[in-house]
Every structure is written in C-alpha cells, then in structure tokens.
Design an enzyme around this catalytic site. Structure first.
Site, PDB file in Angstrom:
ATOM      1  N   ARG A   1     -22.608  17.238 -31.022  1.00  0.00           N
ATOM      2  CA  ARG A   1     -23.229  16.115 -30.306  1.00  0.00           C
ATOM      3  C   ARG A   1     -22.901  14.800 -31.003  1.00  0.00           C
ATOM      4  NH1 ARG A   1     -29.150  18.467 -28.188  1.00  0.00           N
ATOM      5  NH2 ARG A   1     -28.424  20.610 -28.051  1.00  0.00           N
TER       6      ARG A   1
ATOM      7  N   ASP B   1     -39.559  24.903 -29.646  1.00  0.00           N
ATOM      8  CA  ASP B   1     -38.305  24.985 -28.887  1.00  0.00           C
ATOM      9  C   ASP B   1     -37.159  25.168 -29.887  1.00  0.00           C
ATOM     10  OD1 ASP B   1     -36.295  24.743 -27.064  1.00  0.00           O
ATOM     11  OD2 ASP B   1     -36.613  22.617 -26.618  1.00  0.00           O
TER      12      ASP B   1
ATOM     13  N   TYR C   1     -28.246  28.826 -28.007  1.00  0.00           N
ATOM     14  CA  TYR C   1     -27.126  29.779 -27.936  1.00  0.00           C
ATOM     15  C   TYR C   1     -26.134  29.529 -29.083  1.00  0.00           C
ATOM     16  CZ  TYR C   1     -28.487  31.138 -23.123  1.00  0.00           C
ATOM     17  OH  TYR C   1     -29.145  31.596 -22.014  1.00  0.00           O
TER      18      TYR C   1
ATOM     19  N   GLU D   1     -38.243  28.984 -25.663  1.00  0.00           N
ATOM     20  CA  GLU D   1     -39.411  28.102 -25.782  1.00  0.00           C
ATOM     21  C   GLU D   1     -40.696  28.915 -25.795  1.00  0.00           C
ATOM     22  OE1 GLU D   1     -39.418  24.394 -22.944  1.00  0.00           O
ATOM     23  OE2 GLU D   1     -38.473  26.141 -22.048  1.00  0.00           O
TER      24      GLU D   1
END
Ligand code: DCP
Length: 726
Positions: free
Chosen positions: A60, A18, A23, A121
């Site tokens: 994040r 993954d 993006y 993925e």
C-alpha cells in the site's frame, strides 16, 4: 429497514477486532520469506494478472490498491509479490483463510462473548471481563502499563504540555477521577491489548481493534488506525466522531436509505441528522427507522453481540464471466458437482467438528438470455431441505437448477421441454447450506434428526412446499447472494421478512418454522431443552406418531395440499421430490433398494472420527455411501471454544456495521472490482460492508430508490401522505 433496539441500561464494553490485510498475512505465514515484502493476493482469474483482493501494508505504501489488477500493481510496485488464492476444483479455495480466522476466534473468545462477523472480523462483548478487572485490578492501581496498551488511540485525547502520547494515554487509562464508563473503557483497552498480543503470539497475525460502548462505534473505530493498532471511543468523543462522518459510511446507510437522506433531507454527515426531531424522522421514514436514525445520530445502538463463533452458512460458488458463461446443461452440471463436493466436505467437517447440521440447501445463479443480455430478469434462487451426502446434494442442486431455469426462461415466455432450449447463459453459480443448528445431545440425538424416510414423506407440508417456495426468492426472482442477510431481505422481501428474521434469530435455540422442523422426529424432546417460544407447535411434538408406522409408508400419504401441488411440481423439479421420497439413495454404492425405508442406523463411517462415531449415527438412507467424501479435514473451521463460552455459542445473528473514518473511505474506493469477476463463494464471508457493496452491484437494474409510502398504517393515512408521494 433498520430497527432501533433499546440500549442496555449499564455501560457495555464492546470491541471490534479486524485482522490486517488478512489473506496477505495468511500467505505470508505460509511463506515466511514474503514477510516484510510488498505482497498482494490475487483472485483466481489470470486476466491481466488477476484482480487484487488483499494488499499488504508494505505494498500500500507504493500506492498499490485493491481495485488494481496484478499487472497494474506491478507497474506501480515492480517488486510486488503476487500470490494467487489457493485453488481447488477449478475455483478459489478459501479454507486456509477460514481456518486461520477460526484460530483467531478461538483466542478472542477466551475473554468474552464473541461474534464472528466475517472471515476476518469479530465482535466481543467484554463488559463482564472489564467489570471484573475494575473490581480486582483497576488500571489506576497499576504501576506499569503495557507498552502496547500505551500505543492505543483514544479519540478526543490530546497530548498536553509536551507530554508524549504514551504518557497522555497512561494518564487517561489510570485516572482515578474518571467516571465509571471511562474506567470500564480503560479496562477494555487493556483487555483488548492483551488479546491482540496473544493473537500475535499464537497465530503470528496482527489485528486492529475498536473499543467502545456499542458495536456501531467499535466498528467505526477499528478501521481508524491500521495495521496493528487499536482505537477507543470514550463517550465524550462520540459527537465529534459522528459530526463529520459521511452519512454513507454509517452502518445500513450505504444504500437507498442513505441516498434518500442525502437527496431528500440534505444530510451529508451523521451529525447532520441531529437537526431533525425523532417525530420528523419517524414521519418521513416510519416509526422504527425514524427512531433508529435519531439514535445513531447520537451514537446510540443497542445491538447485542451475539454468541456465534462458527459460520452461519456454508457456501461454494464460482463465476463464469464473459465468454466463459456456461451454455449447456452438461457444463452446468459439471460445475454444480464440483461446488456440491466442496459444500458437502464442509458440511461433514462441521458435523464432525462442531456437531452442527444444516437444514436448507439453496442454489443461486446469475443468468441471461443470449438474445437479451441487458435483461433485468434474474435467475430465481431455489431452496429445498438439505440431505447429507455428496451425491444427494449434487442431485438436489441440479434439480433446483432445472426448476430455476424453467422459471427463468418462463419469465421470457419461453416454454421448455426439459432443458432443450439453449438460448441461456449462466454467469455464476453458488450453492449454500443454511439454517445450521447444533445437534443436541441427550434426548434428541442426531440419530433422531436423521431418522428415516418419514421426514420427507409423511407430513403434509414438507418437501414440496419447501422445494419450490422456501427459497428466499422475490416475486420477480431478483434475489441474489444474500440468503442470510436479513437486512437486505428485509428491504427486498417485506412479505418474507418475518420468516427470515425469525429463523435467523432463533437458530441457536432451535425454534424454527414448522416446515423445517417437520423433519424432526416427533418423539424428539427438543422443546423441553429450548426456551420454547414456538417449539412445541413447530415441532409438532404433541402429535402422537409412531415411528414404526411412518416407516411403513413407502409411499407417503398426500394431503390435499400436496395433491394441489402435484401438478405444479411436474414442471418444477418433481423428479427430485420423488427422489426425496425414495429414502434409498440411488447413488449409494450398496445399491440396496430393499433397505429404502429401513431404519437401520449405520455409523457415519469415514465421515466421523472414531470418537464421534459413538455419538452420531445416521441412517443409511441419509448417507451417500461414498462416505469417503465426508472428509475429516482436520481443523477445518473448527473453533476451540473456551468452556465458559460453550453455553453461549449457539445463537446466530447478522451484523451489519459499516466503517467510518479516512481509512474506511480508502477501503470503499478499493472494492471496485468488476462484479462478474467476484467469486460468489467468497461473498458470504466477506466483511459486511463489502457484501453490501456487492449486493448493490448485483441490483443495478433496480428502480432508483423511492421512499416507500405507508411504512406504518398511521403514515399511510397521515396528512403528510401527499408530501411523501411527491
Ligand atoms: N476480500 C475478498 N474480496 C474483496 C475484498 C476482500 O476476497 N473484494 C478478502 C480478502 C481480505 C479479506 O477479505 O484479506 C478481508 O477483507 P478486509 O476488507 O478486512 O481487508 P483486509 O483484511 O485485506 O485489509 P484491511 O487491513 O484493510 O482490513
């Protein structure tokens, strides 16, 4: 309902790879100055800074989440770089992401059977590669193990005696006394490490991976340690992993079945399922689902990695939320034209680069009636055979829309003359092309496939049937965006399950239902080239038919069935059907109607590169003469398939694994975008769990889940029936 598949007897090595904050990585590669900076990609919708759809790991760390809007993200991280999704034709243009995903697939496919599960993925079956490594250079024989491999996470492995984790991992990888399964898994760890490093080197993208003995476990593992890390699930750790995994995080249990398990059996984790016998689960959920549940509680899953490197459908869509809802036929047509243009480009590109053709065109729309905005009625999805050429696709799509609109309004009791009634609003449109199959070389060339008017004009079951009925449409018209999601359809459309599953499973083998394959030239010898389960009857090849004869029928001879349909078609887009029968496309710039049924084969012209022109011819009438729109956009969706994988690359499947772990919990929290803001064109390619979630949103009006009675005849008549009814 999920179906249990027998697990293969030998140990398999399966990886799920993954890409990290995909993006964002693509945008950072385009603009290297963004590397290392907190970055997010926002949707094409500028309200409050646009919805975040991908968030880089640096962002994040500041608490930025995918559920936020750009403005909100700026509040928590003022220095965040917000990049808008590229836009073309007034809508999101995902081609750069698709192409970037294809680059990665090309690399991963070098080592094993490869299934592209979503835009970012991939599943890999590395069993053969692992067996080969074990035979030739087993890990225990290695003096040095790559540093990157030593950073792997091995579930259940704890560092002993002050050993650092790398030393512990090395010891685990190189054990002489490990059983065969663990030795193979160790090889899988080394192979995946190498692949990830190769991906980084060639594409500059980092990815994370899960390595296990089946797809379900590999997928659960890949999200556990991100970014740029890999996690392995030895057989001995499966129980520990599943014991605490929330039931809703398991593949196919995020929806109604999971809710039923929670509410009716008190199951909260996958491990809780171990309390129930297989008989009990079968009694409650039917034979197949019961067995499947029993298996997944033990980490057993026989689902194969399907060899599929290319997308199984192409779609283009746009949403029109709130005040932007479309309310005139002209505005709908305008947007449909844009969407069709994009779709047509991608189809031509696929044809050129991958030699694949799509068979079915489907229109999906979301609508409401202006005086009834809470309505649960859905705009019916409509399908028809796909004709190549932008103008033809535009024309057919518009006719599908009109047919759908009449049916939609009819469900409110509104009778329309044309589209004069204006009390409707369209909030989303999407067009898709599916049933994509490779063009076979040799006896059944694309020339024959595209050959002439008889494909739509001379057999009894063709276009009229398909046009109205072939859409994956529930009786209530409640189908939404999941044409290719057989699992969803299985739940929603029991009556259509066989058709959907059959066509999905067999695309690569060209064993498709008769109504699709009737379009093939009867002289085509596809069945000889396929495994041939249904091919001969489907292709109607035994029927002697002279192509010249059929060509001469400028007006097709209608069977009783067609006659029967005729009146119905008057109200359901009959004009487009007539257009199908006219093989000369009015949109052709040559406008040579004399050639309507001529079999002259023109080269695809601009649609194909020089090298391909020699191989692929398409009759004039199947082409929009404005072939300039059949672009040859370089690299679009092209995957460089390693030679050894070519033979495998023709099958399709659906993949429906779901994530587990804490990270996965975070993910599900971060998908809470407003449904009307989701661009339908992106849905089909998103990771499956996101698709599932969106599908759930798209069905808010569904009755709360009630477990179906009588999954099997035995269940229906069993003494437990009364209990089930409670
Ligand atoms: N995507 C989207 N809309 C969503 C969710 C995702 O357009 N609601 C797109 C953007 C993502 C890509 O799909 O980059 C892949 O989605 P993932 O769930 O794999 O998330 P990311 O790759 O962004 O992050 P992660 O590293 O957590 O996998």
């Amino acid at each position: 309902m999920p179906v249990a598949r027998p697990d293969s007897s030998g140990a398999r090595i399966i990886a799920h790879v993954d890409l990290d904050c995909f993006y964002v990585q693509v945008e950072q590669r385009k603009q290297p100055k963004l590397r290392g900076l907190p970055t997010a990609v926002v949707q094409y919708n500028e309200w409050k800074g646009g919805g975040l759809i991908a968030v880089g790991y640096e962002a994040r760390n500041y608490g930025v989440k995918r559920s936020m809007r750009g403005d909100e993200a700026k509040e928590v991280c003022p220095q965040i770089e917000l990049v808008q999704v590229p836009v073309a034709r007034g809508k999101a243009d995902l081609s750069s992401y698709r192409n970037a995903g294809s680059e990665v697939v090309s690399i991963l496919a070098r080592k094993g059977r490869c299934e592209r599960a979503s835009i970012d993925e991939v599943y890999l079956d590395l069993t053969d590669a692992a067996e080969a490594m074990l035979a030739q250079t087993p890990p225990e024989s290695l003096d040095e193990v790559d540093e990157e491999a030593l950073k792997s996470h091995i579930l259940g492995l704890e560092s002993k005696d002050g050993n650092d984790s790398k030393a512990t991992v090395k010891e685990w990888l190189c054990r002489c006394d490990a059983d065969h399964r663990d030795k193979l898994l160790a090889c899988g760890v080394l192979i995946v490490t190498e692949l990830r490093m190769q991906v980084l080197k060639e594409t500059e993208f980092t990815c994370s991976a899960g390595i296990a003995h089946n797809k379900m476990l590999a997928k659960l593992a890949s999200g556990m340690n991100k970014p740029a890390q890999q996690t392995t699930v030895p057989f001995s750790s499966v129980k520990g992993l599943l014991d605490s995994l929330p039931i809703k995080k398991m593949k196919q249990l995020g929806g109604k079945l999971g809710t039923s398990l929670q509410n009716e059996l008190g199951v909260t984790t996958v491990g809780d399922l171990l309390k129930f016998s297989e008989d009990k689960l079968q009694e409650r959920y039917g034979f197949n689902t019961g067995t499947w549940l029993w298996n997944i509680a033990r980490g057993i899953s026989g689902e194969e990695v399907q060899a599929r490197l290319l997308p199984k459908s192409h779609g283009s869509g746009k949403s029109f939320p709130g005040p932007r809802a479309l309310k005139t036929v002209a505005s709908v047509q305008h947007w449909l034209n844009q969407l069709c243009e994009e779709l047509s480009e991608r189809l031509c590109s696929d044809l050129e680069q991958n030699k694949r053709i799509a068979h079915t065109l489907t229109l999906h729309a979301s609508a409401f009636k202006s005086s009834d905005s809470d309505s649960r009625k859905k705009f019916p999805s409509k399908s028809c055979p796909l004709r190549y050429g932008t103008a033809k696709i535009q024309e057919d799509t518009f006719n599908l829309f009109q047919a759908g609109l009449r049916e939609f309004l009819g469900s409110f009791g509104v009778k329309t003359q044309g589209s004069h009634y204006s009390g409707w609003r369209i909030t989303a449109l999407s067009v898709s092309a599916s049933k994509i199959v490779p063009v076979l070389s040799g006896t059944c060339s694309i020339t024959k496939y595209f050959n002439g008017p008889d494909k739509f004009g001379s057999t009894s079951e063709q276009l009229p049937d398909n046009f109205i009925d072939a859409a994956p449409l529930s009786p209530s018209g409640s189908e939404s965006y999941s044409t290719l999601n057989s699992t969803e359809l299985q739940n929603e459309l029991p009556g259509e399950q066989v058709w959907i599953e059959h066509s999905m499973a067999d695309l690569g083998q060209l064993e498709m239902k008769a109504n699709t394959w009737n379009r093939l030239d009867p002289s085509c010898s596809i069945s000889k080239q396929t495994s041939g389960t249904e091919s001969s009857s489907s292709l109607d090849q035994n029927k002697p038919q002279n192509r010249d004869d059929s060509r001469m029928r400028s007006v097709p001879i209608k069977s009783n069935q067609q006659e029967h349909k005729k009146s119905a078609l008057k109200d359901k887009g009959a004009s487009s059907i007539l257009n199908f029968f006219k093989s000369g496309d009015l949109s052709c710039s040559s406008g040579n109607h004399d050639t309507e049924h001529a079999e002259t084969l023109l080269p695809l012209g601009d649609c194909l590169s020089e090298s391909n022109k020699k191989q692929v011819n398409i009759p004039k009438e199947r082409l929009d003469n404005s072939t300039g729109d059949c672009l040859s956009e370089s690299n679009q969706n092209q995957v460089n398939i390693p030679k050894e994988r070519l033979a495998e690359a023709a099958t399709t499947s659906t993949t429906t694994d779901r994530c587990g772990s804490d990270q996965i919990q975070q993910r599900s929290e971060s998908w809470k975008l407003r449904i009307e803001e989701i661009d339908p064109s992106v849905i089909d390619e998103l990771p499956k769990e996101i698709q599932d979630e969106i599908q759930a949103w798209l069905r808010p009006s569904k009755q709360p889940h009630r477990v179906k009675r009588g999954f099997t005849i035995a269940d229906y008549f069993s003494p437990s029936k009364n209990r089930l009814e409670q």
